[in-house]
Design a protein around this motif. Sequence first.
Motif, PDB file in Angstrom:
ATOM      1  N   UNK A  88      24.628 -30.557  29.611  1.00 55.48           N
ATOM      2  CA  UNK A  88      24.487 -29.808  28.530  1.00 55.48           C
ATOM      3  C   UNK A  88      24.181 -30.443  27.228  1.00 55.48           C
ATOM      4  N   UNK A  89      23.761 -29.947  26.359  1.00 51.05           N
ATOM      5  CA  UNK A  89      23.726 -30.631  24.974  1.00 51.05           C
ATOM      6  C   UNK A  89      24.949 -30.845  24.256  1.00 51.05           C
ATOM      7  N   UNK A  90      25.883 -30.039  24.594  1.00 49.69           N
ATOM      8  CA  UNK A  90      27.247 -30.407  24.079  1.00 49.69           C
ATOM      9  C   UNK A  90      27.923 -31.410  25.043  1.00 49.69           C
TER      10      UNK A  90
ATOM     11  N   UNK B  57      26.387 -34.090  26.356  1.00 50.44           N
ATOM     12  CA  UNK B  57      25.540 -35.155  25.555  1.00 50.44           C
ATOM     13  C   UNK B  57      26.180 -35.598  24.234  1.00 50.44           C
ATOM     14  N   UNK B  58      26.365 -34.477  23.483  1.00 53.47           N
ATOM     15  CA  UNK B  58      26.799 -34.852  21.916  1.00 53.47           C
ATOM     16  C   UNK B  58      28.385 -35.325  22.175  1.00 53.47           C
ATOM     17  N   UNK B  59      29.173 -35.044  23.337  1.00 51.09           N
ATOM     18  CA  UNK B  59      30.443 -35.647  23.289  1.00 51.09           C
ATOM     19  C   UNK B  59      30.471 -37.117  23.794  1.00 51.09           C
ATOM     20  N   UNK B  60      29.471 -37.437  24.466  1.00 53.82           N
ATOM     21  CA  UNK B  60      29.357 -38.978  24.925  1.00 53.82           C
ATOM     22  C   UNK B  60      28.795 -39.870  23.691  1.00 53.82           C
ATOM     23  N   UNK B  61      28.138 -38.931  22.927  1.00 48.92           N
ATOM     24  CA  UNK B  61      27.585 -39.421  21.663  1.00 48.92           C
ATOM     25  C   UNK B  61      28.357 -39.911  20.629  1.00 48.92           C
ATOM     26  N   UNK B  62      29.430 -38.952  20.571  1.00 47.91           N
ATOM     27  CA  UNK B  62      30.580 -39.061  19.624  1.00 47.91           C
ATOM     28  C   UNK B  62      31.517 -40.109  20.212  1.00 47.91           C
ATOM     29  N   UNK B  63      31.581 -40.555  21.414  1.00 44.84           N
ATOM     30  CA  UNK B  63      32.214 -41.583  22.024  1.00 44.84           C
ATOM     31  C   UNK B  63      31.746 -42.946  21.756  1.00 44.84           C
TER      32      UNK B  63
END
Length: 280
Positions: free
Chosen positions: A259-261, A263-269
Amino acid sequence: MTDTPRHSLQDLLTLMAVLRDPGQGCPWDLKQDWDSIVPHTLEEAYEVADAIERRAYDELPGELGDLLFQVVYYSQFASEEGRFDFHDVVDTLTAKMIARHPHVFPEGTLVSRRQGIDATQVETAQVNSRWEALKAEERQSRQAVSVLDDVPRALPALSRAAKLTKRASRVGFDWPDARGVLDKIREELDEVEEAIVAGDDAHAREEVGDLLFAVVNLARRLKADPEQALRATNAKFERRFRHVETALAQSGRTPDDASLEEMDGYWDDAKRLERYPQDS
């Protein structure tokens, strides 16, 4: 250290002449002309910039050689047409650089260079001012109609926008400070939004161009090269997105499965690890 004889510049010029020789040359090289080589020239210049930005100094001799080969190519075309040759290129460049550095070559010759003068005694602002004045004289000698006349059309759009706005600023066509540019960016962004709300895609695309142009103006104001700035952001995006892909791959998945959410979490990581690498 090898004892193998090193090739000279004359060897390179001879090589190019042979490659373009109708009787014994290379079929591909014989097909080339002024226009067909231009894309290769741009590509080689970018490869030099890329190697420098990556600090890949071991690759630079090859990349700089590829760029030099482009100059030799154009010089060969010109020689075949009786226009000029590589030696004219060197002579023209050297004469121009001597003329643009009167603070180093006061009598206009290489042998008249200043002796025992600390280069730091000459202010950078003074050098830039002299340089721009001499370039303006050169443009006048070419009977340029506009201060924008010799900004190359083949430049990448961001670089050309920066040069166009820099030229205009020299004759007073500019905002007084960066705040004025920020206001213009907000204005252009509002116009993009208005066009989108109105469903006018063609006008929205035009306004996006205006927005980009305004952002380039801000980059110039901040003394940031827009091409370099965007290349750095491209590299940052690529680095972070690869982290997202790697994190998903560890659970046997791809971005298509997430999900986009997530992927956004990994992006923030990825952003956090860049800021605090000791947490990795």
